[in-house]
Design a protein around this motif. Sequence first.
Motif, PDB file in Angstrom:
ATOM      1  N   THR A  68      21.525  51.756  52.422  1.00 18.39           N
ATOM      2  CA  THR A  68      20.515  50.934  52.812  1.00 18.39           C
ATOM      3  C   THR A  68      20.550  49.533  52.237  1.00 18.39           C
ATOM      4  O   THR A  68      20.799  49.156  51.059  1.00 18.39           O
ATOM      5  CB  THR A  68      19.351  51.404  52.247  1.00 18.39           C
ATOM      6  OG1 THR A  68      19.150  52.912  53.043  1.00 18.39           O
ATOM      7  CG2 THR A  68      18.073  50.614  53.152  1.00 18.39           C
ATOM      8  N   ILE A  69      20.713  48.553  53.032  1.00 23.52           N
ATOM      9  CA  ILE A  69      20.610  47.042  52.593  1.00 23.52           C
ATOM     10  C   ILE A  69      18.982  46.376  52.688  1.00 23.52           C
ATOM     11  O   ILE A  69      18.537  46.849  53.726  1.00 23.52           O
ATOM     12  CB  ILE A  69      21.653  46.243  53.483  1.00 23.52           C
ATOM     13  CG1 ILE A  69      21.686  44.690  52.946  1.00 23.52           C
ATOM     14  CG2 ILE A  69      21.158  46.035  55.094  1.00 23.52           C
ATOM     15  CD1 ILE A  69      22.906  44.024  53.565  1.00 23.52           C
ATOM     16  N   SER A  70      18.769  45.757  51.857  1.00 22.76           N
ATOM     17  CA  SER A  70      17.225  45.052  51.781  1.00 22.76           C
ATOM     18  C   SER A  70      17.468  43.765  51.171  1.00 22.76           C
ATOM     19  O   SER A  70      18.594  43.320  50.479  1.00 22.76           O
ATOM     20  CB  SER A  70      16.373  46.034  51.121  1.00 22.76           C
ATOM     21  OG  SER A  70      16.809  46.258  49.795  1.00 22.76           O
ATOM     22  N   ARG A  71      16.390  42.853  51.414  1.00 25.51           N
ATOM     23  CA  ARG A  71      16.699  41.491  50.750  1.00 25.51           C
ATOM     24  C   ARG A  71      15.075  41.235  50.094  1.00 25.51           C
ATOM     25  O   ARG A  71      14.184  41.826  50.580  1.00 25.51           O
ATOM     26  CB  ARG A  71      17.129  40.486  51.561  1.00 25.51           C
ATOM     27  CG  ARG A  71      16.223  40.047  52.971  1.00 25.51           C
ATOM     28  CD  ARG A  71      17.035  39.404  53.926  1.00 25.51           C
ATOM     29  NE  ARG A  71      17.296  37.963  53.327  1.00 25.51           N
ATOM     30  CZ  ARG A  71      18.030  37.100  54.143  1.00 25.51           C
ATOM     31  NH1 ARG A  71      18.619  37.511  55.084  1.00 25.51           N
ATOM     32  NH2 ARG A  71      17.954  35.745  53.689  1.00 25.51           N
ATOM     33  N   ASP A  72      15.179  40.231  49.194  1.00 22.54           N
ATOM     34  CA  ASP A  72      13.964  39.650  48.653  1.00 22.54           C
ATOM     35  C   ASP A  72      14.266  38.168  48.781  1.00 22.54           C
ATOM     36  O   ASP A  72      14.836  37.534  48.219  1.00 22.54           O
ATOM     37  CB  ASP A  72      13.884  39.985  47.224  1.00 22.54           C
ATOM     38  CG  ASP A  72      12.529  39.605  46.453  1.00 22.54           C
ATOM     39  OD1 ASP A  72      12.083  38.399  47.100  1.00 22.54           O
ATOM     40  OD2 ASP A  72      11.925  40.050  45.763  1.00 22.54           O
ATOM     41  N   ILE A  73      13.288  37.609  49.941  1.00 24.51           N
ATOM     42  CA  ILE A  73      13.899  36.460  50.511  1.00 24.51           C
ATOM     43  C   ILE A  73      13.184  35.390  49.144  1.00 24.51           C
ATOM     44  O   ILE A  73      13.990  34.276  48.951  1.00 24.51           O
ATOM     45  CB  ILE A  73      13.150  36.010  51.702  1.00 24.51           C
ATOM     46  CG1 ILE A  73      13.832  36.812  52.812  1.00 24.51           C
ATOM     47  CG2 ILE A  73      13.227  34.437  51.962  1.00 24.51           C
ATOM     48  CD1 ILE A  73      12.990  36.550  54.162  1.00 24.51           C
ATOM     49  N   ALA A  74      12.094  35.866  48.566  1.00 26.23           N
ATOM     50  CA  ALA A  74      11.601  34.859  47.465  1.00 26.23           C
ATOM     51  C   ALA A  74      12.624  34.783  46.312  1.00 26.23           C
ATOM     52  O   ALA A  74      12.649  33.736  45.423  1.00 26.23           O
ATOM     53  CB  ALA A  74      10.166  35.402  47.154  1.00 26.23           C
ATOM     54  N   LYS A  75      13.426  35.791  45.955  1.00 30.08           N
ATOM     55  CA  LYS A  75      14.387  35.642  44.976  1.00 30.08           C
ATOM     56  C   LYS A  75      15.664  35.476  45.265  1.00 30.08           C
ATOM     57  O   LYS A  75      16.553  35.563  44.351  1.00 30.08           O
ATOM     58  CB  LYS A  75      14.275  36.941  44.248  1.00 30.08           C
ATOM     59  CG  LYS A  75      12.778  37.621  43.622  1.00 30.08           C
ATOM     60  CD  LYS A  75      12.871  38.863  43.134  1.00 30.08           C
ATOM     61  CE  LYS A  75      11.665  39.087  42.260  1.00 30.08           C
ATOM     62  NZ  LYS A  75      11.728  40.422  41.565  1.00 30.08           N
TER      63      LYS A  75
END
Length: 123
Positions: A68-75
Motif C-alpha cells: 500500500t502506497i500513501s503520502r503525507d503532503i504536509a511532510k
Amino acid sequence: QVQLVESGGGLVQAGGSLRLSCVASGNIFSINTMGWYRQAPGKQRELVARIASGSSTNYADSVKGRFTISRDIAKNTVYLQMNSLKPEDTAVYYCNADVTSYSGPRRETNNYWGQGTQVTVSS
C-alpha cells in the motif's frame, strides 16, 4: 535542488512486513506524482507503486493486495507498506518524485530519484 531520502529497508523473513519512507527536501514548490520502483540484481528497474497529488494510485500486478502506497503532503513524504513479503520482492527500492521548484520568477518541474534502500526477504 531536491533530495529524496529513503529509509525503512532491511532483512525480513517471508510473510513479514516492512514500511519504507521517503522524505523530499530542498527547493520544493509542490510535489506531483511520487512513487516507488525496485531493481533486483540482473533485472531492470520496475514500477512498484505510485500516487498522484490527488491520491489516485496504481500498483504493479505482482504487489497488488500486499503493498500500500500513501503520502503525507504536509511532510513531503511517501510511504510504502509492504505485507506478506516474498523472496521475489528482494531488491533495491527507489523513491521517485516529480517536483515543481522555484526558479526565479518561474516554476520548473523535474524528476528526482532517491539513493535506494535494500529490501531482502529470506525464505
